[in-house]
Design a protein around this motif. Structure first.
Motif, PDB file in Angstrom:
ATOM      1  N   ARG A  33      12.202  52.742 -74.996  1.00  0.00           N
ATOM      2  CA  ARG A  33      12.442  51.345 -74.758  1.00  0.00           C
ATOM      3  C   ARG A  33      11.588  51.373 -76.732  1.00  0.00           C
ATOM      4  N   GLY A  34      10.921  51.881 -77.013  1.00  0.00           N
ATOM      5  CA  GLY A  34       9.901  51.395 -78.460  1.00  0.00           C
ATOM      6  C   GLY A  34       8.596  52.349 -78.631  1.00  0.00           C
ATOM      7  N   ASP A  35       7.912  52.309 -77.244  1.00  0.00           N
ATOM      8  CA  ASP A  35       6.757  53.138 -77.402  1.00  0.00           C
ATOM      9  C   ASP A  35       5.474  51.846 -78.818  1.00  0.00           C
ATOM     10  N   ASP A  36       5.711  50.736 -78.519  1.00  0.00           N
ATOM     11  CA  ASP A  36       5.269  49.727 -80.043  1.00  0.00           C
ATOM     12  C   ASP A  36       3.863  49.586 -79.784  1.00  0.00           C
ATOM     13  N   ILE A  37       3.602  49.679 -78.990  1.00  0.00           N
ATOM     14  CA  ILE A  37       1.701  49.575 -78.282  1.00  0.00           C
ATOM     15  C   ILE A  37       0.018  50.366 -78.438  1.00  0.00           C
ATOM     16  N   VAL A  38      -0.527  50.253 -78.283  1.00  0.00           N
ATOM     17  CA  VAL A  38      -1.459  51.004 -78.664  1.00  0.00           C
ATOM     18  C   VAL A  38      -1.488  51.619 -77.217  1.00  0.00           C
ATOM     19  N   PHE A  39      -1.615  51.158 -76.019  1.00  0.00           N
ATOM     20  CA  PHE A  39      -2.087  51.846 -74.851  1.00  0.00           C
ATOM     21  C   PHE A  39      -0.146  51.940 -74.106  1.00  0.00           C
ATOM     22  N   GLY A  40       0.474  52.396 -75.096  1.00  0.00           N
ATOM     23  CA  GLY A  40       1.744  52.579 -74.788  1.00  0.00           C
ATOM     24  C   GLY A  40       2.452  54.031 -74.638  1.00  0.00           C
ATOM     25  N   GLY A  41       3.880  54.048 -73.881  1.00  0.00           N
ATOM     26  CA  GLY A  41       4.127  55.438 -73.692  1.00  0.00           C
ATOM     27  C   GLY A  41       3.429  57.095 -74.535  1.00  0.00           C
ATOM     28  N   SER A  42       3.061  57.294 -74.963  1.00  0.00           N
ATOM     29  CA  SER A  42       2.634  58.184 -75.879  1.00  0.00           C
ATOM     30  C   SER A  42       1.331  58.128 -75.612  1.00  0.00           C
ATOM     31  N   ALA A  43       0.344  57.395 -75.224  1.00  0.00           N
ATOM     32  CA  ALA A  43      -0.835  57.105 -75.528  1.00  0.00           C
ATOM     33  C   ALA A  43      -1.225  57.899 -74.521  1.00  0.00           C
ATOM     34  N   ILE A  44      -0.574  57.464 -73.409  1.00  0.00           N
ATOM     35  CA  ILE A  44      -0.701  57.307 -71.782  1.00  0.00           C
ATOM     36  C   ILE A  44      -0.042  58.830 -71.117  1.00  0.00           C
ATOM     37  N   LEU A  45       0.848  58.919 -71.945  1.00  0.00           N
ATOM     38  CA  LEU A  45       1.331  60.484 -71.793  1.00  0.00           C
ATOM     39  C   LEU A  45       0.223  61.866 -72.340  1.00  0.00           C
ATOM     40  N   MET A  46      -0.275  61.042 -73.699  1.00  0.00           N
ATOM     41  CA  MET A  46      -1.086  61.889 -73.826  1.00  0.00           C
ATOM     42  C   MET A  46      -1.779  62.431 -73.124  1.00  0.00           C
ATOM     43  N   MET A  47      -2.591  61.307 -72.314  1.00  0.00           N
ATOM     44  CA  MET A  47      -4.149  61.602 -71.705  1.00  0.00           C
ATOM     45  C   MET A  47      -3.837  62.078 -70.374  1.00  0.00           C
ATOM     46  N   ILE A  48      -2.156  61.395 -70.041  1.00  0.00           N
ATOM     47  CA  ILE A  48      -1.903  62.331 -68.399  1.00  0.00           C
ATOM     48  C   ILE A  48      -1.374  63.969 -68.817  1.00  0.00           C
ATOM     49  N   TYR A  49      -1.207  64.449 -69.875  1.00  0.00           N
ATOM     50  CA  TYR A  49      -1.382  65.903 -70.209  1.00  0.00           C
ATOM     51  C   TYR A  49      -2.913  66.518 -70.018  1.00  0.00           C
ATOM     52  N   ALA A  50      -3.147  66.147 -70.960  1.00  0.00           N
ATOM     53  CA  ALA A  50      -4.618  66.342 -70.987  1.00  0.00           C
ATOM     54  C   ALA A  50      -5.797  66.352 -70.344  1.00  0.00           C
ATOM     55  N   ASN A  51      -5.186  65.665 -68.407  1.00  0.00           N
ATOM     56  CA  ASN A  51      -5.701  65.354 -67.964  1.00  0.00           C
ATOM     57  C   ASN A  51      -5.291  66.338 -66.554  1.00  0.00           C
ATOM     58  N   GLY A  52      -4.235  66.800 -66.881  1.00  0.00           N
ATOM     59  CA  GLY A  52      -3.402  66.685 -65.646  1.00  0.00           C
ATOM     60  C   GLY A  52      -3.407  65.616 -64.319  1.00  0.00           C
ATOM     61  N   ASN A  53      -2.697  64.718 -65.196  1.00  0.00           N
ATOM     62  CA  ASN A  53      -2.543  64.149 -63.355  1.00  0.00           C
ATOM     63  C   ASN A  53      -1.692  63.789 -63.237  1.00  0.00           C
ATOM     64  N   GLY A  54      -1.310  63.819 -62.564  1.00  0.00           N
ATOM     65  CA  GLY A  54       0.075  64.429 -61.174  1.00  0.00           C
ATOM     66  C   GLY A  54       1.009  65.564 -62.111  1.00  0.00           C
ATOM     67  N   VAL A  55       0.341  66.180 -62.941  1.00  0.00           N
ATOM     68  CA  VAL A  55       1.229  67.738 -63.100  1.00  0.00           C
ATOM     69  C   VAL A  55      -0.080  68.191 -64.037  1.00  0.00           C
ATOM     70  N   LYS A  56       1.361  69.622 -63.885  1.00  0.00           N
ATOM     71  CA  LYS A  56       0.014  70.395 -64.638  1.00  0.00           C
ATOM     72  C   LYS A  56      -0.962  69.965 -66.103  1.00  0.00           C
ATOM     73  N   LYS A  57      -2.207  69.990 -66.056  1.00  0.00           N
ATOM     74  CA  LYS A  57      -2.622  70.432 -67.639  1.00  0.00           C
ATOM     75  C   LYS A  57      -1.741  71.017 -68.418  1.00  0.00           C
ATOM     76  N   ASN A  58      -1.657  70.623 -69.805  1.00  0.00           N
ATOM     77  CA  ASN A  58      -0.936  70.789 -70.472  1.00  0.00           C
ATOM     78  C   ASN A  58      -1.396  70.348 -72.168  1.00  0.00           C
ATOM     79  N   PRO A  59      -2.282  70.475 -73.007  1.00  0.00           N
ATOM     80  CA  PRO A  59      -2.786  70.170 -73.791  1.00  0.00           C
ATOM     81  C   PRO A  59      -1.857  70.232 -74.798  1.00  0.00           C
TER      82      PRO A  59
END
Length: 342
Positions: free
Chosen positions: A96-122
């Motif tokens: 949709r545009g990912d134009d907010i600070v706590f938007g898609g890219s920021a959330i996916l960064m944390m999800i993959y960094a912490n392995g929340n619901g997916v395999k951890k992948n730095p």
């Protein structure tokens, strides 16, 4: 502690934090990024990395998340956190545009960094970190932080606010914490309102509308926004007002109601007029970005707010005199105005 003292202490604390972060980054230089020696080089390495298609939402999931907010799904401000929905929503937000600070890219960064619901992948986390629009020092330390995660197991969960260096991000991170606090206060308030009659609820709704208008005016007009931590200061001030408002309702429900005499009201009202008058008549008034006209505008909103308390109190707590409500609110307003030079 008096209101004005609290304001100054919060402002000083925020400034100290900013200085602390700056000194900390100078004392501990970023370790080498290897061959490229720069975070931009790391970003180039992961730029073409393919993300798992299975991690994206299917058509059915996407339809159910039409107006989702990944940050709320991830953190759970006022709902139960759901890492899977947060991940799906985050991918949709990027589309949709990912134009907010706590938007898609920021959330996916944390999800993959912490392995929340997916395999951890730095590496995936770095790929999304590179899409963020941060200050150079922030980007540098965040990328290094994620590189370090490849060498460690366990430990504290990675978060977007871990490596902030700017007043801009300080404000957004303060806003995130306020959302947690606001959600908790709302639950407490909802629990109280559930026991009230319809007339009490209706009058309180009008009071809340008046409070929101006054709070907005105070934060916008009476908080100095000349410093780099201006957003954090405004958020902190808004949070303080909200906390005081809800705490007042809690105390009143326990029977700790304001009780003032006619003479006390007259003296308090006279003091308010004196303090306000000195501010408005001062020729060399200087309070950063705050102008005398700003205070005048906020004063009008406050007067309406004070009378909204009188109307609500007449309905909910008829044993309390109107002058008691006005004295209680006037004392609080005096404390606010005394922060300005007279």
């Amino acid at each position: 502690m008096k209101y004005v003292q609290a304001i100054h202490q919060r402002a000083i604390l925020l400034k100290i934090k900013g200085v602390f972060f700056s000194l900390l980054f100078l004392m501990f230089p970023v370790q080498s990024f290897g061959d490229v020696n720069r975070w931009e080089g790391v970003c180039k390495k992961v730029e073409k990395m393919q993300l798992p298609v299975k991690d994206r939402p299917d058509a059915e999931a996407a339809k159910s998340l039409d107006k989702c907010e990944s940050a709320n799904l991830y953190y759970g401000f006022d709902i139960t956190p759901d890492p899977t929905k947060a991940r799906h929503c985050a991918y949709l937000e990027i589309d949709r545009g990912d134009d907010i600070v706590f938007g898609g890219s920021a959330i996916l960064m944390m999800i993959y960094a912490n392995g929340n619901g997916v395999k951890k992948n730095p590496d995936f986390a770095i790929k999304f970190a590179c899409k963020l629009d941060g200050a150079p020092a922030e980007m540098e330390y965040r990328i290094q932080h994620l590189l370090d995660l490849k060498k460690t197991k366990g430990g504290k969960a990675f978060d977007l606010c871990d490596d902030i260096t700017s007043g801009y991000m300080q404000g957004h991170c303060a806003g995130r914490e306020q959302r947690f606090a606001d959600a908790k206060r709302k639950r407490n308030l909802d629990g109280i309102l559930a026991k009230w009659g319809e007339k009490d609820k209706q009058e309180f709704a009008l009071l809340k509308q008046s409070f929101d208008k006054f709070s907005e005016a105070h934060v916008r007009n009476e908080v100095d926004t000349t410093g780099t931590a201006r957003a954090a200061l405004q958020i902190e001030e808004e949070s303080t007002l909200s906390k005081e408002f809800v705490n007042a309702v809690v105390q009143f429900e326990k029977g700790k109601l304001p009780r003032y005499t006619h003479a006390e009201f007259i003296n308090t009202d006279r003091e308010l007029n004196t303090v306000y008058g000195k501010i408005q008549s001062k020729k060399d008034f200087d309070s950063g970005s705050v102008m005398q006209s700003d205070i005048k505008h906020t004063q009008r909103a406050w007067l309406k707010y004070r009378e909204a308390w009188v109307a609500f109190g007449r309905q909910k707590y008829p044993q309390v005199t109107e002058e008691s409500w006005r004295t209680w609110l006037t004392k609080k307003r005096i404390a606010m105005l005394k922060q300005f030079p007279d």
